[in-house]
Design a protein around this motif. Structure first.
Motif, short mmCIF file in Angstrom:
data_model
loop_
_atom_site.label_atom_id
_atom_site.label_comp_id
_atom_site.label_asym_id
_atom_site.label_seq_id
_atom_site.Cartn_x
_atom_site.Cartn_y
_atom_site.Cartn_z
N ASP A 39 0.99 -1.35 0.16
CA ASP A 39 0.03 0.00 0.10
C ASP A 39 0.91 1.28 0.02
OD1 ASP A 39 -2.96 -0.04 -0.05
OD2 ASP A 39 -2.95 -1.08 1.83
N THR A 40 0.35 2.31 -0.81
CA THR A 40 1.12 3.35 -0.83
C THR A 40 0.50 4.62 -0.22
OG1 THR A 40 1.91 2.89 -2.97
CG2 THR A 40 1.84 5.20 -2.39
N ILE A 42 0.33 8.92 0.14
CA ILE A 42 0.86 10.17 -0.59
C ILE A 42 0.37 11.27 0.13
CG2 ILE A 42 0.89 11.35 -2.93
CD1 ILE A 42 0.40 8.52 -4.49
N ALA A 43 1.31 12.36 0.20
CA ALA A 43 1.30 13.56 0.76
C ALA A 43 0.19 14.31 0.14
CB ALA A 43 2.36 14.41 0.90
N VAL A 45 -3.00 13.20 -0.15
CA VAL A 45 -3.89 12.45 -0.66
C VAL A 45 -4.49 11.43 0.71
CG1 VAL A 45 -4.58 10.68 -2.15
CG2 VAL A 45 -3.17 12.27 -3.16
N ASP A 46 -3.47 10.96 1.20
CA ASP A 46 -3.66 10.00 2.38
C ASP A 46 -2.78 10.61 3.69
OD1 ASP A 46 -4.40 7.64 0.91
OD2 ASP A 46 -2.56 8.34 -0.06
N PRO A 122 4.80 15.25 -4.79
CA PRO A 122 4.66 15.32 -3.30
C PRO A 122 5.39 14.04 -2.88
CG PRO A 122 2.75 14.59 -4.55
CD PRO A 122 3.54 14.98 -5.49
N THR A 126 5.82 4.02 -0.20
CA THR A 126 5.07 2.63 -0.48
C THR A 126 5.66 1.48 0.53
OG1 THR A 126 4.84 3.27 -2.91
CG2 THR A 126 4.90 1.00 -2.53
N TRP A 306 -14.66 5.86 -0.31
CA TRP A 306 -13.55 6.57 -0.75
C TRP A 306 -13.04 5.80 -2.08
CZ3 TRP A 306 -10.48 10.58 -1.43
CH2 TRP A 306 -9.38 10.37 -2.10
N HIS A 308 -10.37 6.53 -5.28
CA HIS A 308 -9.31 7.43 -5.96
C HIS A 308 -9.81 8.15 -7.20
CE1 HIS A 308 -5.53 6.99 -3.31
NE2 HIS A 308 -6.06 5.79 -3.18
#
Lengths: 309, 309
Positions: A39-40, A42-43, A45-46, A122, A126, A306, A308
């Motif tokens: 799983d990733t 990301i600044a 987003v998460d 950003p 991962t 949610w 993406h």
């Protein structure tokens, strides 16, 4: 752009030619006794770019630990890939590594390897996480059966409420902590081996995620909205809103089914793992997931969770 | 910002508490007979956003295959993480998946799982690749011995020259193809098990990468600049410039050491794998890597290879 689920089903599932990948219909692959997932985060987003670096590190590990937990696997190691903006400071990295170190201790992990790359975009992290479960004993998604009961660990919606609090600059430390640092149910998951018939972790939203169990098991899942576990902090900040709690992401609780005959075993597992578990519904013939209101009617949902894209 | 090597050594190596990770001093981790590695490629850093999507897919797989190849491992599967800009088209994804499919066939791979995330930044692809090598037989970095010879597969500098051609909008199809789609030496690597004493793949530049063998093995590596294998296409576009070839990245050849007594075995392995292998130097007491000119003097190098920071 198609949804991530359509992309996976249409383009990538045909590439998953090994039984180990289970047609990409589960969150993990199983190689013998090794259970693996990736799983990733990301600044922007998460997580928020200005979140404390140790909490970002923990979140990156824990979203993966949560996948393994729901399968009943015991985690042991991970690969870490960092894509770093060029202005990332040494101090930031030091605090990030401290977060990793703390969670390695908490969860009994070791770093196995990784990659560091620069990016004009950003910050991205991962993690590929490795665990073990006895051969054939990992808890899959596709084994829910008509007549099973449905359970969920912990409380729902806290993380989504924490995100809302951060966006609105409200002080809600408990909820914000749940958003920043999820609590993967690693101990509970292992106790549920041989007890749960199907399980997954709630990351996109309860209704959306239970939809995967319904789809892969070929069953209909009914949830009682009044039964959904809401925290005091959630009720105080959001109100008594189980629909929102059932459709907001990032809970990282385990949702699972179990035969009615194992209800006592479920409660014993919860007690042994010291995690509250709530009975929230049942499994019927049919397809999809319905969330019932107090009068037993399905609630129309604008979104199930949610996505993406 | 410190270099990626300093970040790894200072912050992350202490977290790699398991023997499997070899102190993060190799490109892979070894769990029993499973050899694993991970590498990311990012648009604008490792490839051009407008590169054909199938070549991007292949590059993402092949930079990882190259790591396994150098260890003598036979690849079998991978995890794929995509971070996609929201405007990524279905057609782009279809062509990307086609590239994956083609390379799965070429290299005998299967997709094991993955993750898809949206990003406000550039497209990023992280692959974690899994292979097998008999227990204890993977070729490590830290076993080069004084007196060994140094070899490299294929030719050097082509990929860097291809990148230069793309930037200058020059037509150099052979060199550009080498940049876009590396040729991991999977067959050769497996033939080198029990023959090479130490090996790695050349990704940051020959001198920089052999520096890792020198460091971890505690030896000095001497290279004869005149011996470095340069392709016709490289000589025609760049000229007879072995220094540039030895310090430009993305070659994805195998550089390795072997005892003098095994020279014939090295040549037999090369023949069996149908890959040219060139003797380019030798291993001495001391540390670091020296590139010698025609008169036997070390050439001063401005840079040894690609660094992210």
């Amino acid at each position: 752009m198609p949804s991530e689920f359509d992309i996976i089903a249409d383009l990538f599932a045909p590439l998953a030619t090994s039984k180990a990948a289970m047609g990409l219909k589960d969150d993990v692959a199983i190689l013998g006794e090794i259970v693996l997932t990736t799983d990733t985060i990301i600044a922007g987003v998460d997580f928020f770019p200005n979140d404390p670096p140790d909490t970002i590190a923990k979140k990156a590990l824990r979203v993966n630990l949560s996948d393994l937990a729901a399968k009943g696997a015991r985690p042991f190691g991970y690969l870490l890939t960092l894509t770093l903006p060029r202005n990332t400071s040494e101090s930031w990295l030091g605090r990030f590594a401290k977060g990793l170190r703390a969670d390695q201790k908490t969860f009994g992990l070791t770093l196995l390897g990784g990659d560091i790359s620069s990016t004009p975009g950003p910050l991205g992290i991962t993690v590929a996480m490795f665990g073990r479960a006895p051969r054939g004993k990992a808890i899959l998604r596709n084994r829910a059966r008509v007549g099973d009961l449905v359970f969920v660990s912990g409380t729902l919606g806290d993380s989504g409420a924490g995100l809302a609090a951060l966006k609105a600059r409200k002080k809600q430390p408990k909820l914000i902590a749940r958003y920043r640092v999820p609590e993967p149910r690693v101990a509970l998951g292992q106790k549920l081996r041989g007890v749960a018939s199907a399980a997954l972790d709630v990351s996109d939203g309860l209704v959306a995620d239970l939809g995967h169990i319904a789809d892969t098991s070929g069953v209909h899942i009914v949830l009682d909205a009044r039964a959904l576990p809401l925290s005091k902090a959630y009720r105080a900040f959001i109100g008594n809103d189980p629909v929102r709690a059932a459709t907001s992401g990032d809970d990282y609780e385990i949702a699972f089914t179990a035969p009615r005959s194992r209800r006592a075993k479920v409660l014993a597992a919860a007690k042994a793992a010291r995690v509250p578990v709530t009975e929230i519904g049942w499994v019927m013939k049919g397809r999809g997931v319905a969330l019932l209101d107090a009068s037993g009617r399905p609630i129309a949902l604008k979104k199930k969770g949610w996505q993406h894209f």
